[in-house]
Design an enzyme around this catalytic site. Structure first.
Site, PDB file in Angstrom:
ATOM      1  CG  ASP A  21      38.428  32.751  69.154  1.00  0.00           C
ATOM      2  OD1 ASP A  21      37.493  33.153  69.862  1.00  0.00           O
ATOM      3  OD2 ASP A  21      39.109  31.763  69.429  1.00  0.00           O
ATOM      4  CG  ASN A  25      44.185  21.083  69.438  1.00  0.00           C
ATOM      5  OD1 ASN A  25      43.999  22.014  70.213  1.00  0.00           O
ATOM      6  ND2 ASN A  25      43.837  21.136  68.154  1.00  0.00           N
ATOM      7  CG  HIS A  67      42.902  25.252  70.166  1.00  0.00           C
ATOM      8  ND1 HIS A  67      42.037  24.565  69.346  1.00  0.00           N
ATOM      9  CD2 HIS A  67      42.124  25.737  71.159  1.00  0.00           C
ATOM     10  CE1 HIS A  67      40.812  24.650  69.818  1.00  0.00           C
ATOM     11  NE2 HIS A  67      40.835  25.353  70.922  1.00  0.00           N
TER      12      HIS A  67
HETATM   13  C1  F6R Z   1      37.388  30.424  72.548  1.00  0.00           C
HETATM   14  C2  F6R Z   1      38.700  29.935  72.147  1.00  0.00           C
HETATM   15  C3  F6R Z   1      39.111  28.505  72.270  1.00  0.00           C
HETATM   16  C4  F6R Z   1      38.563  27.827  73.527  1.00  0.00           C
HETATM   17  C5  F6R Z   1      39.005  26.366  73.569  1.00  0.00           C
HETATM   18  C6  F6R Z   1      38.379  25.626  74.736  1.00  0.00           C
HETATM   19  O1  F6R Z   1      37.274  31.815  72.306  1.00  0.00           O
HETATM   20  O2  F6R Z   1      39.455  30.704  71.679  1.00  0.00           O
HETATM   21  O3  F6R Z   1      40.520  28.433  72.275  1.00  0.00           O
HETATM   22  O4  F6R Z   1      39.038  28.495  74.653  1.00  0.00           O
HETATM   23  O5  F6R Z   1      38.636  25.724  72.386  1.00  0.00           O
HETATM   24  O6  F6R Z   1      36.998  25.559  74.560  1.00  0.00           O
HETATM   25  P1  F6R Z   1      36.062  25.069  75.719  1.00  0.00           P
HETATM   26  O7  F6R Z   1      36.174  26.067  76.808  1.00  0.00           O
HETATM   27  O8  F6R Z   1      34.669  25.052  75.137  1.00  0.00           O
HETATM   28  O9  F6R Z   1      36.537  23.717  76.138  1.00  0.00           O
END
Ligand code: F6R
Length: 251
Positions: A67, A139, A141
């Site tokens: 992303d 959440n 995602h």
């Molecule tokens: C990053 C991404 C997000 C992160 C998620 C966790 O490219 O796609 O889904 O993997 O938000 O973020 P962190 O690792 O910072 O807790």
């Protein structure tokens, strides 16, 4: 699903690197899907160390990131392109021309739609992703596929939830500077990868990890859709595993 519970995030990085290296060895041109955020940093540090100390070769790798924010130039310090250069690409012998991060440097919706289609096409052109690395949001995602995302979705633009913008505000000077939109691979894109490797560390991920592994498959927890994948592996530290109920996970 294979679930490996390790002691801490350093160990998570090491075990994840073992799996990435094994995947690289299986292909002449390994196609790696990569993630940003805090979670994969120990993995990238371990891969950089193996490149430096053991000569791990990235010269034939092709990469696709999950992303990118919409509205940031690639050289913006908070863009995911910048993140990947800083935390991995600048330290290994990958050919930057073979590294792909969706381009978010336009607010023109037609152009963004074309960028998303081209991204899917490029993934297809190289034969698909061999191993997709993922983190998980508090959440549930994956990528920026927030709860409620379509299970068959492909790369597209998404509006970020307030929770995700708040979570990511720590990297910006203020909440208002956090972009509102992002381009993200879809859940369908992620499920199309031949293998998936989800990493999670810390207590703040424990609820999401439990919902993903032991809850129902539901768009309300996008990571739960990995239960449908034939080769999904979770490498999680003991804090992130803290709310799992079932027994028998690998240690
Ligand atoms: C990053 C991404 C997000 C992160 C998620 C966790 O490219 O796609 O889904 O993997 O938000 O973020 P962190 O690792 O910072 O807790």
């Amino acid at each position: 699903m294979r679930v490996i519970v390790v002691e801490n995030k350093r160990e998570m990085g090491r075990r994840a690197a073992d799996l990435v290296v094994a995947e690289m060895a299986r292909h002449h041109n390994p196609v790696l899907g990569l993630a940003t955020g805090s979670t994969p940093l120990p993995l990238y540090e371990d891969l950089i160390r193996r490149h430096r100390d053991d000569g791990l070769d990235f010269s034939t790798c092709i990469t696709f990131n999950l992303d990118e924010y919409v509205g940031l130039e690639g050289d913006h310090p908070q863009s995911y392109r910048h993140f990947m250069n800083e935390h991995l690409f600048d330290h290994v012998n990958v050919n930057k021309r073979n590294t792909h991060v969706p381009s978010g440097n336009t607010m023109d919706l037609d152009r963004i739609e074309a960028i998303c289609e081209e991204y899917e096409q490029r993934i297809d052109d190289v034969g698909g992703i061999d191993l997709q690395v993922l983190g998980i949001g508090g959440n549930g995602h994956i990528g920026f596929n927030e709860p409620g995302s379509s299970l068959g979705s492909l790369t597209r633009v998404k509006t970020l939830t307030t929770k995700t913008r708040q979570d990511n505000a720590r990297f910006f000077d203020s909440f208002d500077e956090v972009p509102t939109y992002a381009i993200t691979m879809g859940i369908g894109t992620i499920l199309n990868a031949r293998r998936v490797l989800l990493l999670a560390s810390g207590e703040n991920k424990a609820d999401a990890v439990a919902a993903a592994l032991e809850g129902p498959v539901t768009a309300s927890c996008p990571a739960s859709t990995l239960q449908l994948h034939r080769y999904a592996t979770f490498v999680i530290d003991s804090a992130a595993a803290g709310r799992l109920q079932l027994e028998g996970y690998e240690h």
